[in-house]
Design a protein around this motif. Structure first.
Motif, PDB file in Angstrom:
ATOM      1  N   LEU A   1      23.204  29.976  35.834  1.00  0.00           N
ATOM      2  CA  LEU A   1      24.502  30.147  36.380  1.00  0.00           C
ATOM      3  C   LEU A   1      25.338  28.914  35.965  1.00  0.00           C
ATOM      4  O   LEU A   1      26.740  29.182  35.477  1.00  0.00           O
ATOM      5  CB  LEU A   1      24.410  30.199  38.009  1.00  0.00           C
ATOM      6  CG  LEU A   1      25.632  29.892  38.773  1.00  0.00           C
ATOM      7  CD1 LEU A   1      25.604  31.279  39.600  1.00  0.00           C
ATOM      8  CD2 LEU A   1      25.643  28.793  39.730  1.00  0.00           C
TER       9      LEU A   1
ATOM     10  N   ALA B   1      28.857  29.302  33.390  1.00  0.00           N
ATOM     11  CA  ALA B   1      30.203  28.431  33.874  1.00  0.00           C
ATOM     12  C   ALA B   1      30.612  27.513  32.891  1.00  0.00           C
ATOM     13  O   ALA B   1      31.919  27.433  32.583  1.00  0.00           O
ATOM     14  CB  ALA B   1      29.958  27.715  35.184  1.00  0.00           C
TER      15      ALA B   1
ATOM     16  N   PHE C   1      33.033  28.176  29.833  1.00  0.00           N
ATOM     17  CA  PHE C   1      34.367  28.304  30.092  1.00  0.00           C
ATOM     18  C   PHE C   1      34.801  26.747  30.229  1.00  0.00           C
ATOM     19  O   PHE C   1      36.174  26.596  29.790  1.00  0.00           O
ATOM     20  CB  PHE C   1      34.890  28.942  31.273  1.00  0.00           C
ATOM     21  CG  PHE C   1      34.488  30.443  31.277  1.00  0.00           C
ATOM     22  CD1 PHE C   1      34.941  31.435  30.663  1.00  0.00           C
ATOM     23  CD2 PHE C   1      33.417  30.808  32.001  1.00  0.00           C
ATOM     24  CE1 PHE C   1      34.551  32.567  30.693  1.00  0.00           C
ATOM     25  CE2 PHE C   1      32.828  32.041  32.005  1.00  0.00           C
ATOM     26  CZ  PHE C   1      33.691  32.939  31.237  1.00  0.00           C
TER      27      PHE C   1
ATOM     28  N   ALA D   1      28.064  34.903  50.585  1.00  0.00           N
ATOM     29  CA  ALA D   1      28.547  34.139  49.684  1.00  0.00           C
ATOM     30  C   ALA D   1      28.600  34.823  48.273  1.00  0.00           C
ATOM     31  O   ALA D   1      29.481  34.533  47.490  1.00  0.00           O
ATOM     32  CB  ALA D   1      27.245  33.044  49.315  1.00  0.00           C
TER      33      ALA D   1
ATOM     34  N   LEU E   1      31.597  36.774  48.196  1.00  0.00           N
ATOM     35  CA  LEU E   1      32.846  35.768  47.981  1.00  0.00           C
ATOM     36  C   LEU E   1      32.981  35.561  46.444  1.00  0.00           C
ATOM     37  O   LEU E   1      33.976  35.554  45.981  1.00  0.00           O
ATOM     38  CB  LEU E   1      32.414  34.590  48.752  1.00  0.00           C
ATOM     39  CG  LEU E   1      33.483  33.392  48.628  1.00  0.00           C
ATOM     40  CD1 LEU E   1      34.630  33.852  49.144  1.00  0.00           C
ATOM     41  CD2 LEU E   1      33.102  32.253  49.593  1.00  0.00           C
ATOM     42  N   ILE E   2      31.868  35.329  45.685  1.00  0.00           N
ATOM     43  CA  ILE E   2      31.905  35.204  44.343  1.00  0.00           C
ATOM     44  C   ILE E   2      32.698  36.386  43.791  1.00  0.00           C
ATOM     45  O   ILE E   2      33.518  36.333  42.835  1.00  0.00           O
ATOM     46  CB  ILE E   2      30.505  34.923  43.731  1.00  0.00           C
ATOM     47  CG1 ILE E   2      30.306  33.536  44.289  1.00  0.00           C
ATOM     48  CG2 ILE E   2      30.545  34.799  42.473  1.00  0.00           C
ATOM     49  CD1 ILE E   2      28.614  33.130  44.012  1.00  0.00           C
TER      50      ILE E   2
ATOM     51  N   LEU F   1      36.222  36.257  44.579  1.00  0.00           N
ATOM     52  CA  LEU F   1      36.891  35.505  43.449  1.00  0.00           C
ATOM     53  C   LEU F   1      37.087  35.988  42.309  1.00  0.00           C
ATOM     54  O   LEU F   1      38.131  35.805  41.557  1.00  0.00           O
ATOM     55  CB  LEU F   1      36.365  34.190  43.726  1.00  0.00           C
ATOM     56  CG  LEU F   1      36.394  33.317  45.071  1.00  0.00           C
ATOM     57  CD1 LEU F   1      35.425  32.207  44.844  1.00  0.00           C
ATOM     58  CD2 LEU F   1      37.785  32.842  45.396  1.00  0.00           C
ATOM     59  N   THR F   2      36.223  36.559  41.527  1.00  0.00           N
ATOM     60  CA  THR F   2      36.143  37.028  40.347  1.00  0.00           C
ATOM     61  C   THR F   2      37.249  38.222  40.239  1.00  0.00           C
ATOM     62  O   THR F   2      37.894  38.176  39.209  1.00  0.00           O
ATOM     63  CB  THR F   2      34.747  37.708  39.988  1.00  0.00           C
ATOM     64  OG1 THR F   2      33.664  36.736  40.239  1.00  0.00           O
ATOM     65  CG2 THR F   2      34.751  37.952  38.484  1.00  0.00           C
TER      66      THR F   2
ATOM     67  N   LEU G   1      40.538  36.790  40.275  1.00  0.00           N
ATOM     68  CA  LEU G   1      40.850  36.093  39.041  1.00  0.00           C
ATOM     69  C   LEU G   1      41.253  37.132  37.855  1.00  0.00           C
ATOM     70  O   LEU G   1      42.111  36.999  37.334  1.00  0.00           O
ATOM     71  CB  LEU G   1      39.696  35.193  38.256  1.00  0.00           C
ATOM     72  CG  LEU G   1      39.324  33.974  39.058  1.00  0.00           C
ATOM     73  CD1 LEU G   1      38.198  33.345  38.335  1.00  0.00           C
ATOM     74  CD2 LEU G   1      40.584  33.019  38.886  1.00  0.00           C
TER      75      LEU G   1
ATOM     76  N   VAL H   1      45.025  35.032  34.870  1.00  0.00           N
ATOM     77  CA  VAL H   1      44.041  34.473  34.388  1.00  0.00           C
ATOM     78  C   VAL H   1      43.189  35.375  33.383  1.00  0.00           C
ATOM     79  O   VAL H   1      42.801  34.913  32.352  1.00  0.00           O
ATOM     80  CB  VAL H   1      42.985  33.902  35.304  1.00  0.00           C
ATOM     81  CG1 VAL H   1      41.576  33.494  34.532  1.00  0.00           C
ATOM     82  CG2 VAL H   1      43.574  32.897  36.177  1.00  0.00           C
TER      83      VAL H   1
ATOM     84  N   ARG I   1      44.538  35.358  29.713  1.00  0.00           N
ATOM     85  CA  ARG I   1      44.136  33.973  29.212  1.00  0.00           C
ATOM     86  C   ARG I   1      42.673  34.220  28.516  1.00  0.00           C
ATOM     87  O   ARG I   1      42.234  33.739  27.359  1.00  0.00           O
ATOM     88  CB  ARG I   1      44.220  32.903  29.981  1.00  0.00           C
ATOM     89  CG  ARG I   1      44.207  31.600  29.614  1.00  0.00           C
ATOM     90  CD  ARG I   1      44.233  30.262  30.136  1.00  0.00           C
ATOM     91  NE  ARG I   1      45.583  30.311  30.860  1.00  0.00           N
ATOM     92  CZ  ARG I   1      45.734  29.695  31.984  1.00  0.00           C
ATOM     93  NH1 ARG I   1      44.870  28.373  32.371  1.00  0.00           N
ATOM     94  NH2 ARG I   1      46.970  29.322  32.566  1.00  0.00           N
ATOM     95  N   LEU I   2      41.850  34.787  29.569  1.00  0.00           N
ATOM     96  CA  LEU I   2      40.189  34.886  29.136  1.00  0.00           C
ATOM     97  C   LEU I   2      40.372  36.040  28.084  1.00  0.00           C
ATOM     98  O   LEU I   2      39.307  35.820  27.080  1.00  0.00           O
ATOM     99  CB  LEU I   2      39.784  35.536  30.654  1.00  0.00           C
ATOM    100  CG  LEU I   2      39.254  34.533  31.694  1.00  0.00           C
ATOM    101  CD1 LEU I   2      38.845  35.341  32.809  1.00  0.00           C
ATOM    102  CD2 LEU I   2      38.209  33.835  31.204  1.00  0.00           C
TER     103      LEU I   2
ATOM    104  N   SER J   1      26.172  37.484  41.899  1.00  0.00           N
ATOM    105  CA  SER J   1      26.740  36.372  41.755  1.00  0.00           C
ATOM    106  C   SER J   1      26.724  36.133  40.246  1.00  0.00           C
ATOM    107  O   SER J   1      27.791  35.948  39.332  1.00  0.00           O
ATOM    108  CB  SER J   1      26.079  35.162  41.939  1.00  0.00           C
ATOM    109  OG  SER J   1      25.735  35.186  43.326  1.00  0.00           O
TER     110      SER J   1
ATOM    111  N   PHE K   1      29.869  36.262  37.094  1.00  0.00           N
ATOM    112  CA  PHE K   1      30.345  35.197  36.213  1.00  0.00           C
ATOM    113  C   PHE K   1      30.439  35.706  34.755  1.00  0.00           C
ATOM    114  O   PHE K   1      31.143  35.434  34.021  1.00  0.00           O
ATOM    115  CB  PHE K   1      29.266  34.056  36.283  1.00  0.00           C
ATOM    116  CG  PHE K   1      29.548  33.221  37.019  1.00  0.00           C
ATOM    117  CD1 PHE K   1      30.285  31.882  36.777  1.00  0.00           C
ATOM    118  CD2 PHE K   1      28.920  33.046  38.424  1.00  0.00           C
ATOM    119  CE1 PHE K   1      30.599  30.978  37.783  1.00  0.00           C
ATOM    120  CE2 PHE K   1      29.238  32.051  39.362  1.00  0.00           C
ATOM    121  CZ  PHE K   1      30.107  30.867  39.273  1.00  0.00           C
TER     122      PHE K   1
ATOM    123  N   LEU L   1      33.567  37.585  33.500  1.00  0.00           N
ATOM    124  CA  LEU L   1      34.585  36.839  33.060  1.00  0.00           C
ATOM    125  C   LEU L   1      34.356  36.535  31.550  1.00  0.00           C
ATOM    126  O   LEU L   1      35.576  36.323  30.733  1.00  0.00           O
ATOM    127  CB  LEU L   1      34.444  35.351  33.982  1.00  0.00           C
ATOM    128  CG  LEU L   1      34.953  35.339  35.284  1.00  0.00           C
ATOM    129  CD1 LEU L   1      34.537  33.842  35.583  1.00  0.00           C
ATOM    130  CD2 LEU L   1      36.436  35.736  35.367  1.00  0.00           C
TER     131      LEU L   1
END
Lengths: 112, 953
Positions: free
Chosen positions: B664, B668, B671, B756, B759-760, B763-764, B767, B772, B775-776, B918, B922, B925
């Motif tokens: 994980l 992260a 980036f 949790a 939530l991840i 959020l992804t 994003l 974003v 840009r990614l 999770s 990631f 992205l």
């Protein structure tokens, strides 16, 4: 042996705290991970240290270590993974959104 | 109908209007009306028992240890108020259906209204004062939503906030008062409290309790000096004003004073505080009301004045006063709701509520004229209308009340208040309906459709009927009075009559009416004098206080909470260390009871590696990739430590979690910048180092001390060891604790884990849905890419190993109950196996072969675990009770089947789903625009691309 475990907890706490007080997200996340280790070991140690007495029942064994802290710490380890993942995601999202991985609010341009 | 249903119906029904919004306005209003009607009818089914003098009770123990139980009680007083709340509620719903415009969100309005109605019914039916407090706060909250319903109006928002602040503060005070009261009596049940008048009044804490409770009542019922919020709440839509300020919200304080009357009243403190506040409020409200030009403001201050009147009557502490108060509550609710609705009609048709711009409406709106005039004359206290009767009783009572040893004070003030009350009623009628017809109304006024005037007309019929035939209302009012008085006093014998003979009250009444007419004649000079007179503006004072308080709070908080996370962390750490040090220095440490165990070289070596990795991490943390390796070492050493200290389950968990965590963090880091720059000054680093060192020493000292001492009490672990096999059917005690003894904890934990992961995922999604994303997609990698990102060796190897990993996972899962292993660890192992496929063969290839979305896997896990728990209900056992049996299928050995294993399946699924969701989020992205997505597992595959293969040869 107790001295070793206690000092390991202390050292990991100190290192974790120091990293948590850094200014960028990545070291802060590492610091939280270290603190997690320290806290988990601390909770585990509350069952006192026993060598070679797993809490798995056997017919001819009478001495077992305390199983309860182990059960609590086991779920704590898994949950802390979830929490780390969330924190990493928040930090990553903030960085991708603003190209800035400071943990503190930065003073705005033109303001003191 | 059970009392529970009466309270629950509005709350449950509150869901419906929002759902019905799409079905149209009539359907939304209809469903709301039906819900209210059902509760109303339910209340009426209890009428026979109430009339028979019984007290209907309903009780469910909620938190008996705290004395908080869901206890409901219906006596005369509760019935009276519930009848007002639900009855007038029905009229308001019918009225609001036609009042609200098409732009208003009707579903939202009726949802708020029903929530409020439920909370009010809850207050008047509660038998437990803690429960009552909960409903009390709910009325504050739901009235906030109602008053601020027109969110686009600043006055609406400010008025709602003011109402919430004032009533909320009063509510806080009341919580204190109620708790004291409960402490004195030793019970929080009203039925018990009401039996203990002497005990309460003799207690030294009586006065503080009284003052705190009265603060709650006075703020809610807008008594001086807290009266100022009520007029500002008039920014609400008129149906809300009519409902809140005639029959419900502001009557809650009155209700509570009446409810507590048997135990709190009759003392000098009660008499002085309540009577004075009531008198002052009555006179002040009446005077201000006369000079208000906004119809609703006039009615608002008249409401304040009438609430003062009722409070004053309750304050006298006599049985006659209480009876007059009850009668006036009934009368006020009828005429005031009718008046508010009439004001709403005028506003609706003439597009203004300003009395100065109205006049002459008598011929233009005859129906409204009749309704409003009858209601206003009743409020003025004109005979043959119900307001006259209770006003007479009030004046009669005032005649017998002596405050501050001045015999004429109360009668004079009561007459003064009545005079102004009559004056503003006459002004309301005279300046709105009489006079010449004008040609400058904002809109051409005419009578509204029947839907708007029928509800107030119904109320006015009641006004007249009670006014002409008071004996109809008499038995009911006396019944209510009897339940107010309880055993403290007997119901007065006095009859409700229009003509009592030439008693002083009649002369006072005549003086008030004549004085009111004179006042109206002198209105213009009086208004000039009023406008010229300096007077404090309550709103400005209130805002000044709020601003000062907010400023003070900011001065206190800003230095601590300045948006710098590292500052919070430092303050938090120092505070915790300080608290620990305080405990250390003030407490005492017993002698060591355990002997230190000798350390062997292996342990020392492991410790050395852990310490080296940790220290290295501190000094090398600026190189982020290196720091990941170092933290991996630390994690590994912790896992080995668990093995060493007899915790195989922990070691396996820690080890597998370590793997996924590092993956994980690597994802992260892909980036993030690869290095942390030096930013903090040396001084700051020294400061942080000192904090960290203090924290380290503190935890070291704490752990070292307790490791050398035995537990103070016997740990409950003995129970777990003894019952693990007998009761849980498993020999691995840790696993049995997780899935059996403390299964509920585990159930909560897998839910948290699932949340949790979701939530991840969320959020992804956010994003990727925002700026974003671009840009990614256009990101240039800051490090060289591998030429062969998915090498054949790795692809083949991971695929071969996949079944093996699954097998291992399955094995670990199955043996979990008796040997180290179980759902958590198996879930992690299987996740690692799946992650390997992603890493080797690429995201697209792996996700194309994914049959079930990971959210579904999490959900299935939680569901399976939950259903297993529920399953035990069917055999009459509590949630998550497990059972097991042994079966033998030849030629295998005997093995165990436990329901706990099913629960563990849920844990397993939830862990797999959460970990994978999770990690998958990631890696989503990481996809980029210039790298076309390929469904091929290998970048170079000879079988797919024969030409290249030939070339290679």
């Amino acid at each position: 042996m107790e001295l070793l475990v206690a000092s390991a907890i202390g050292i990991m706490t100190a290192a974790g705290l120091y990293l948590v007080l850094r200014l960028r997200t990545f070291p802060v996340i590492l610091g939280i991970s270290l603190l997690t280790y320290a806290v988990n070991v601390f909770l585990f140690a509350s069952g006192r240290l026993t060598v070679g007495a797993s809490p798995v029942l056997r017919d001819d064994v009478t001495v077992y270590t305390d199983p309860l802290p182990q059960a609590l710490v086991l779920t704590a380890i898994v949950i802390s993974f979830g929490m780390t993942a969330v924190v990493v995601m928040i930090g990553l999202g903030a960085f991708l959104g603003s190209n800035d991985d400071h943990v503190d609010d930065q003073p705005e341009e033109g303001k003191p | 109908m059970s009392l529970f249903f009466i309270v629950a119906l509005p709350f449950l029904g509150a869901l419906l209007p929002g759902l019905m919004n799409a079905a149209g306005r009539a359907a939304t209003a209809g469903v709301t009306f039906t819900v209210s009607l059902a509760a109303f009818v339910g209340l009426l089914t209890n009428l026979p028992s109430v009339l028979a003098g019984e007290v209907v009770m309903a009780r469910v123990d909620w938190m008996p240890v705290l004395g908080l139980n869901f206890t409901l009680m219906l006596d005369g007083l509760g019935f009276f108020f519930a009848l007002l709340i639900l009855g007038i509620g029905l009229l308001i719903i019918a009225y609001a259906r036609h009042y609200l415009s098409r732009d208003d969100n009707m579903g939202q309005f009726f949802t708020y209204l029903l929530l409020f109605q439920g909370a009010m019914v809850g207050i008047v039916l509660s038998d437990n004062i803690l429960l009552l407090l909960i409903f009390w706060e709910l009325t504050s909250l739901s009235s906030f939503l109602l008053i601020g319903y027109w969110k686009h109006l600043p006055e609406g928002r400010q008025g709602a906030r003011m109402a919430l602040t004032v009533t909320g503060m009063g509510g806080l005070a009341m919580i204190g008062g109620m708790l004291i009261l409960g402490q004195i009596v030793g019970s929080y049940d009203l039925s018990v409290i009401l039996q203990n008048r002497d005990l309460i009044q003799a207690d030294p804490m009586y006065v503080p309790a009284l003052i705190l409770i009265l603060l709650g009542c006075f703020t809610k019922s807008a008594q001086f000096p807290f009266h100022f919020w009520l007029p500002h709440a008039m920014a609400a839509p008129t149906p809300v004003s009519a409902y809140l300020h005639s029959a419900t919200m502001v009557k809650a304080g009155i209700f509570l004073m009446a409810r507590m009357w048997p135990v709190l009243s009759g003392t000098p403190e009660w008499f002085v505080i309540v009577t004075t506040a009531g008198l002052v409020t009555m006179c002040l409200g009446a005077v201000i009301a006369l000079f208000k030009h906004d119809l609703k403001a006039l009615l608002a201050f008249s409401t304040v004045s009438h609430l003062g009147l009722i409070t004053m009557l309750l304050g006298t502490g006599t049985a006659f006063g209480a009876m007059a108060a009850m009668f006036h509550i009934l009368n006020h609710a009828t005429f005031k709701a009718a008046l508010f609705m009439s004001a709403g009609i005028i506003d609706h048709e003439a597009h203004t509520r300003d009395i100065r711009r109205l006049g002459g409406l008598r011929t233009l709106m005859p129906v409204t004229f009749v309704i409003a005039t009858l209601a206003a004359l009743s409020m003025a206290g004109i005979p043959l209308l119900n307001g006259f009767l209770s006003k007479e009783m009030m004046l009669e009572e005032a005649n017998h009340t002596v405050l501050f040893n001045i015999p004429w004070l109360v009668p004079a003030l009561a007459t003064f208040g009545s005079l102004f009350s009559a004056a503003y009623c006459f002004r309301l009628i005279g300046h709105t309906f009489f006079g010449p017809v004008r040609d400058d109304y904002p809109a051409k006024p005419h009578d509204p459709p029947a839907g708007l005037w029928l509800p107030p007309a119904f109320l006015v019929v009641l006004v007249v009927v009670i006014g002409v035939a008071p004996f109809l209302a008499e038995p009911f009012v006396k019944l209510v009075t009897a339940s107010v008085l309880g055993e403290a006093a007997d119901v007065p014998k006095a009859y409700f009559k229009i003509w009592h003979g030439l008693v002083p009250a009649l002369f006072m009444s005549m003086a008030a009416v004549v004085g009111g007419l004179i006042m109206l004649a002198l209105f213009n000079p009086a208004l000039r004098a009023w406008d010229a007179a300096p007077r404090p503006e309550a709103k400005e004072i209130f805002e000044g206080i709020v601003e000062t308080a907010a400023g003070l709070a900011q001065k206190l908080i800003q230095p601590l909470h300045n948006g710098a996370f590292s500052r919070y962390a430092a303050i938090g750490s120092v505070a915790i260390i300080g608290a620990g040090f305080h405990a250390w220095s003030t407490g005492s440490v017993g002698p060591a009871t355990r002997e230190m165990q000798a350390a062997d070289p292996v342990a020392i070596a492991g410790w050395g590696m852990l310490v080296a990795a940790t220290c290295g991490l501190v000094f090398l943390h600026r190189n982020r990739l290196l720091s990941l390796i170092l933290i991996g070492i630390a994690g590994l050493m912790v896992s080995i430590g668990f093995v060493f200290f007899s915790a195989p389950d922990l070691a396996m968990t820690q080890f597998t979690v370590e793997v996924v965590t590092i993956i994980l963090l690597l994802l992260a880091l892909n980036f993030l910048p690869k290095h942390t720059p030096v930013e903090s000054s040396v001084l700051r680093r020294v400061r942080d180092g000192a904090v960290a060192l203090a924290g380290g020493i503190a935890t070291f000292a704490l752990s070292y001390h307790f490791l050398l001492r035995d537990a103070v009490a016997t740990p409950i672990s003995e129970f777990h060891l003894a019952n693990s096999y007998k009761g849980g059917g498993g020999t691995n005690v840790v696993n049995v604790i997780l899935v059996d003894f403390r299964g509920f904890d585990t159930y909560g934990e897998i839910i948290v884990l699932g949340i949790a992961a979701l939530l991840i995922y969320a959020l992804t999604q956010t994003l990727l849905g925002g700026p974003v994303r671009a840009r990614l997609l256009n990101r240039k990698p800051d490090q060289a890419r591998a030429g062969d990102m998915h090498p054949m060796m790795m692809v083949v190897l991971t695929r071969v190993i996949m079944p093996v990993v699954m097998m291992v996972g399955f094995y670990i899962f199955l043996r979990g109950h008796n040997e180290p292993g179980g759902g958590f660890i198996a879930g992690l192992v299987v996740s690692i196996g799946v992650v390997m496929q992603y890493m080797a063969s690429g995201f697209s290839w792996a996700s194309a072969r994914l049959k079930y979305p990971y959210h579904g896997v999490i959900g299935a896990g939680v569901l399976v675990a939950g259903l297993t728990g529920i399953g035990s209900w069917f055999v009459g056992k509590p949630f998550l009770t497990s059972d097991f049996t042994y079966v033998r299928i030849p030629p295998f050995e005997k093995f165990e089947l436990a329901t706990a294993a099913l629960f563990d399946v849920g844990v397993f699924l939830a862990v797999v789903g959460a970990v994978m969701l999770s990690l998958e989020s990631f890696s989503r992205l990481a996809r980029r625009a210039h790298e076309p997505e390929t469904e091929h597992a290998m970048d170079i595959d000879p079988s797919r691309d024969p030409d290249n293969a030939k070339g290679a040869v």
